[in-house]
Design a protein around this motif. Structure first.
Motif, PDB file in Angstrom:
ATOM      1  N   LEU B 307     -11.154 -26.209  17.234  1.00 45.43           N
ATOM      2  CA  LEU B 307     -12.230 -25.424  16.622  1.00 45.43           C
ATOM      3  C   LEU B 307     -11.678 -24.130  16.046  1.00 45.43           C
ATOM      4  CD1 LEU B 307     -15.367 -25.399  18.963  1.00 45.43           C
ATOM      5  CD2 LEU B 307     -15.239 -26.208  16.616  1.00 45.43           C
ATOM      6  N   ALA B 308     -10.820 -23.465  16.845  1.00 45.81           N
ATOM      7  CA  ALA B 308     -10.270 -22.181  16.417  1.00 45.81           C
ATOM      8  C   ALA B 308      -9.399 -22.371  15.178  1.00 45.81           C
ATOM      9  CB  ALA B 308      -9.472 -21.554  17.562  1.00 45.81           C
ATOM     10  N   ALA B 309      -8.579 -23.431  15.174  1.00 54.54           N
ATOM     11  CA  ALA B 309      -7.687 -23.653  14.034  1.00 54.54           C
ATOM     12  C   ALA B 309      -8.491 -23.880  12.758  1.00 54.54           C
ATOM     13  CB  ALA B 309      -6.778 -24.851  14.312  1.00 54.54           C
ATOM     14  N   VAL B 310      -9.543 -24.698  12.862  1.00 57.40           N
ATOM     15  CA  VAL B 310     -10.367 -24.965  11.678  1.00 57.40           C
ATOM     16  C   VAL B 310     -11.076 -23.686  11.231  1.00 57.40           C
ATOM     17  CG1 VAL B 310     -12.355 -26.246  10.835  1.00 57.40           C
ATOM     18  CG2 VAL B 310     -10.638 -27.401  12.231  1.00 57.40           C
ATOM     19  N   THR B 311     -11.587 -22.930  12.208  1.00 56.29           N
ATOM     20  CA  THR B 311     -12.296 -21.694  11.880  1.00 56.29           C
ATOM     21  C   THR B 311     -11.378 -20.712  11.164  1.00 56.29           C
ATOM     22  OG1 THR B 311     -13.576 -22.021  13.878  1.00 56.29           O
ATOM     23  CG2 THR B 311     -13.696 -19.859  12.866  1.00 56.29           C
ATOM     24  N   VAL B 312     -10.181 -20.510  11.726  1.00 54.25           N
ATOM     25  CA  VAL B 312      -9.249 -19.549  11.149  1.00 54.25           C
ATOM     26  C   VAL B 312      -8.852 -20.001   9.745  1.00 54.25           C
ATOM     27  CG1 VAL B 312      -6.918 -18.631  11.368  1.00 54.25           C
ATOM     28  CG2 VAL B 312      -8.414 -18.704  13.344  1.00 54.25           C
ATOM     29  N   HIS B 313      -8.778 -21.304   9.540  1.00 52.96           N
ATOM     30  CA  HIS B 313      -8.387 -21.807   8.225  1.00 52.96           C
ATOM     31  C   HIS B 313      -9.437 -21.481   7.177  1.00 52.96           C
ATOM     32  CE1 HIS B 313      -7.538 -24.729   5.027  1.00 52.96           C
ATOM     33  NE2 HIS B 313      -6.290 -24.568   5.403  1.00 52.96           N
ATOM     34  N   PHE B 314     -10.696 -21.659   7.545  1.00 57.65           N
ATOM     35  CA  PHE B 314     -11.744 -21.488   6.539  1.00 57.65           C
ATOM     36  C   PHE B 314     -12.293 -20.070   6.485  1.00 57.65           C
ATOM     37  CE2 PHE B 314     -11.840 -26.121   7.050  1.00 57.65           C
ATOM     38  CZ  PHE B 314     -11.703 -26.469   5.720  1.00 57.65           C
ATOM     39  N   ILE B 315     -12.050 -19.300   7.520  1.00 56.44           N
ATOM     40  CA  ILE B 315     -12.567 -17.934   7.532  1.00 56.44           C
ATOM     41  C   ILE B 315     -11.398 -16.979   7.709  1.00 56.44           C
ATOM     42  CG2 ILE B 315     -14.163 -16.350   8.640  1.00 56.44           C
ATOM     43  CD1 ILE B 315     -15.857 -18.658   9.419  1.00 56.44           C
ATOM     44  N   PRO B 316     -10.793 -16.520   6.629  1.00 58.85           N
ATOM     45  CA  PRO B 316      -9.662 -15.594   6.759  1.00 58.85           C
ATOM     46  C   PRO B 316     -10.123 -14.211   7.206  1.00 58.85           C
ATOM     47  CG  PRO B 316     -10.220 -15.917   4.459  1.00 58.85           C
ATOM     48  CD  PRO B 316     -11.108 -16.826   5.238  1.00 58.85           C
ATOM     49  N   LEU B 317      -9.136 -13.402   7.581  1.00 53.78           N
ATOM     50  CA  LEU B 317      -9.414 -12.061   8.112  1.00 53.78           C
ATOM     51  C   LEU B 317     -10.262 -11.233   7.152  1.00 53.78           C
ATOM     52  CD1 LEU B 317      -8.810  -9.990  10.334  1.00 53.78           C
ATOM     53  CD2 LEU B 317      -6.708  -9.427   9.135  1.00 53.78           C
ATOM     54  N   ASN B 318      -9.977 -11.380   5.847  1.00 51.59           N
ATOM     55  CA  ASN B 318     -10.681 -10.542   4.869  1.00 51.59           C
ATOM     56  C   ASN B 318     -11.814 -11.309   4.187  1.00 51.59           C
ATOM     57  OD1 ASN B 318      -9.098 -12.336   3.582  1.00 51.59           O
ATOM     58  ND2 ASN B 318      -7.925 -10.850   2.383  1.00 51.59           N
ATOM     59  N   TRP B 319     -12.358 -12.269   4.866  1.00 50.70           N
ATOM     60  CA  TRP B 319     -13.470 -13.060   4.340  1.00 50.70           C
ATOM     61  C   TRP B 319     -14.605 -12.119   3.943  1.00 50.70           C
ATOM     62  CZ3 TRP B 319     -17.910 -15.711   7.100  1.00 50.70           C
ATOM     63  CH2 TRP B 319     -18.363 -16.827   6.378  1.00 50.70           C
ATOM     64  N   PRO B 320     -15.028 -12.104   2.679  1.00 54.21           N
ATOM     65  CA  PRO B 320     -15.994 -11.077   2.255  1.00 54.21           C
ATOM     66  C   PRO B 320     -17.300 -11.057   3.073  1.00 54.21           C
ATOM     67  CG  PRO B 320     -15.065 -12.223   0.367  1.00 54.21           C
ATOM     68  CD  PRO B 320     -14.562 -12.935   1.574  1.00 54.21           C
TER      69      PRO B 320
END
Lengths: 251, 409
Positions: B307-320
């Motif tokens: 779950l975390a890997a998929v989340t981090v992939h689609f939601i980057p740190l600077n996700w607007p």
């Protein structure tokens, strides 16, 4: 993502066709009731000897208090329902009530039970007292697995039954670990699980029976046990493939 | 400190001047990762929804679609933020002071737990006193423990007697008590610390270690097993996430993770629909079951990682959208996690009470769920406002305490 899952779930539920059940006033969707685990021993006994014996082992929630409690509790209602549906078969249901005993204590009685009763099917209701005592869920699961193994080694078919759905105490008695444990064992040992928790919850949610009601009246307990007995009969008839033996009148 | 960090970003540079950490080169990533707050806030909402008994809305929560649930998210992010806050403190002020802060935080959580216990006792005493339905004679035995209040209350103070749904905070307390030496080791040699955590996890599985509870049994969340997730979160906060980033960026990882999530979804569907159980090969069920929540089964841990890997992939740190007002409610809830967690447990009690006494239908379930989340948001907003007023109204006489981070650790 979850929205699509919910839609899929809803479609699945709508697609589930309904089947003949002997409980018209408290119906249960098929997906809650019918699994793939077969009751072969019971089938053989019913077909060849035209008779079978069921033993129900359970704690206090397998009984109804009061003078005529024994006739109102679901084991007796199960017997009545099976006799009605299978007029050509001699059906016996014996109730072994063991209030205030944990699964491990009840499992210890199974060797003797097999010798004394020679059951074709044992319905083992479990979970509530263990949950009240806070027995380690993993230990509970292991005890149930051992007990089922003993019963199967002794030649009996097994149905596991989980806890009652009790909305008032739901947040107070942590049932999750115990219902999971029963589910694991039912998978591991290929025995049907009578999901009383989900079935009673379905009755409550669909408005068939108001389990929230704060009542001292015994009639509600009787009604619920009657529904459980008839629903359990449907599960047994289906699981043991006894439809050909059913009398014409009930269909 | 969370609010200091947040304020430092939000307010003009002049306010940033007296910020005690401004002069110190940041030991860890200076930019606060709003994704942590967002997902902790969401996890708190899910925990609240799951704690309301019989709630149609809880079908939306992730525990119905995979092996892991909101607890994993909560514990991982708590480990991450604990390392974020106290790791900096330990580098700057040393082992003793940062340990003292961690223990003070554990004490706050203990007090919060006992407070919830008092509310729980009141609720259970009320509900069961009106509980005479003969159908539920067996369930009414739950009152048995009230017959020995002397024993029960002592056992509750010792964290051995824990009523339903009150297991997460004791786990958190034990994890924080164990945290100072773990953090020390993480700062010295992160790999050794992570290896030690894995070793403790495996020993726990092999030797059956757990903490006993009252009257029987063991802790529902075994701290010796669940520490793995907490320490892993801490390790990620202290540079582990950067080390993992090549792995996380690889499309292979993404597809493996998605494949595993789909697999878990399929398995869980066979639980909801017994008819489909025949699709489940016997060898697979023998290998898989039981999936142990008490000891954080590897399958659960792996599900969380996927779950975390998929989340981090689609939601980057600077996700607007992280800065948009629409996600703000979840983020502020995540920023005050201890308070919001306790309020969530209390609101779940209150919702249950309403359902018993007034009406328990689907309408009420939806209304209570929505109202509960709105109250959680409202209180989180109030807490944010309160803290911003406090920090503006007085010049800080003492260094901002990590404990001021409220929900941050």
């Amino acid at each position: 993502m979850t929205r699509w899952m919910v839609i899929g779930l809803a479609l699945f539920l709508c697609a589930a066709e309904s089947r003949a059940q002997d409980a018209p006033d408290c119906p249960v969707p098929n997906y809650l009731l019918y699994g793939d685990s077969a009751l072969d021993r019971l089938h053989a006994a019913a077909v060849k000897q035209k008779s079978f014996k069921i033993v129900v082992v359970g704690t206090a929630s397998s009984t109804v208090p009061g003078r005529d409690g024994a006739q109102s509790a679901y084991p007796a209602r199960l017997e009545a329902a099976l006799k009605k549906r299978l007029p050509a078969v001699s059906v016996t249901v014996a109730a072994h009530s063991r209030p205030r005993q944990t699964a491990v204590q009840i499992a210890e009685t199974f060797e003797k039970l097999l010798l004394d009763e020679k059951p074709d099917l044992v319905v083992w209701q479990s979970g509530t007292f263990d949950a009240l005592q806070g027995v380690d869920p993993e230990q509970f699961r292991a005890s149930v697995a051992d007990g089922v193994e003993t019963l199967q080694a002794g030649g009996a078919d097994v149905i596991l039954m989980n806890m009652q759905y009790s909305p008032r105490t739901e947040s107070m008695i942590p049932l999750g670990g115990y219902s999971d444990g029963l589910r694991w064992v039912s998978r591991e040992r290929s025995v049907p699980l009578f999901d009383r928790l989900a079935i009673m919850r379905h009755w409550n949610d669909s408005g068939a029976i108001d389990l929230y009601a704060a009542t001292k009246d015994i009639s509600m307990a009787k009604r619920v046990h009657d529904c459980i007995g008839r629903t359990l009969a449907s599960m047994i008839v289906e699981g043991a493939r006894l439809e050909p033996l059913e009398g014409k009148t009930t269909q | 400190m969370r609010d200091q960090v947040k304020d430092a970003k939000a307010e003009p540079a002049s306010v940033r001047g007296p910020h005690p950490f401004a002069a110190v080169p940041p030991a860890v990533a200076a930019e606060r990762d709003l994704r942590l707050d967002l997902f902790r806030g969401l996890a708190l909402w899910l925990i609240f929804l799951d704690h309301i008994p019989i709630n149609i809305v809880s079908w939306l929560t992730i525990r119905n679609y995979g092996f892991s649930d909101a607890t994993e998210i909560f514990i991982f992010i708590s480990g991450y933020t604990a390392a974020f806050v106290y790791g900096r403190s330990m580098r700057e002020r040393g082992f003793v002071i940062s340990s003292a802060r961690i223990l003070k935080r554990a004490w706050q959580i203990y007090v919060a737990h006992i407070f919830l216990f008092a509310i729980y006792m009141a609720e259970i005493a009320y509900v069961t006193s009106s509980f005479e339905n003969p159908l539920f004679a067996e369930e009414a035995n739950i009152l048995d423990f009230l017959k020995q209040p002397d024993v029960t209350i002592i056992q509750a103070l010792l964290l051995k007697f824990k009523p339903a749904n009150m297991d997460v905070l004791p786990l958190y307390i034990v994890l924080l008590l164990l945290f100072p030496p773990i953090l020390w080791l993480l700062l010295r040699n992160a790999v050794v610390a992570l290896a030690a955590s894995v070793l403790l996890y495996s020993l726990t599985w092999h030797l059956g270690w757990n903490i006993p509870s009252y009257p029987t049994g063991h802790w529902w969340f075994n701290p010796f097993a669940w520490q793995l997730l907490f320490v892993f979160g801490a390790w990620c906060a202290l540079g582990g996430a950067e080390r993992l980033s090549p792995v996380l960026r690889s499309p292979v990882t993404l597809w493996v993770a998605i494949g595993y999530l789909v697999f878990a979804l399929a398995i869980v569907m066979t639980w909801h629909f017994p008819r489909t159980a025949f699709l489940m090969p016997r060898w697979l069920s023998e290998w898989m079951y039981p999936i142990d929540k008490v000891n954080l089964d590897v399958l659960r841990f792996a599900h969380f990682l996927a779950l975390a890997a998929v989340t981090v992939h689609f939601i980057p740190l600077n996700w607007p959208p992280l800065k948009s007002k629409w996600l703000r409610p979840a983020i502020i809830c995540g920023q005050h996690s201890l308070e919001i967690f306790c309020i969530g447990v209390f609101l779940a009690f209150a919702a249950h009470f309403l359902m018993i006494e007034v009406y328990g239908g689907i309408l009420m379930q939806v209304a209570a769920s929505a109202a509960g989340i709105l109250i959680m948001i409202g209180i989180a907003a109030l807490l944010s406002w309160y803290k911003s007023v406090e920090s503006r109204g007085s010049t800080p006489k003492r260094p901002p305490d990590a404990d001021l981070a409220g929900g941050s650790a």
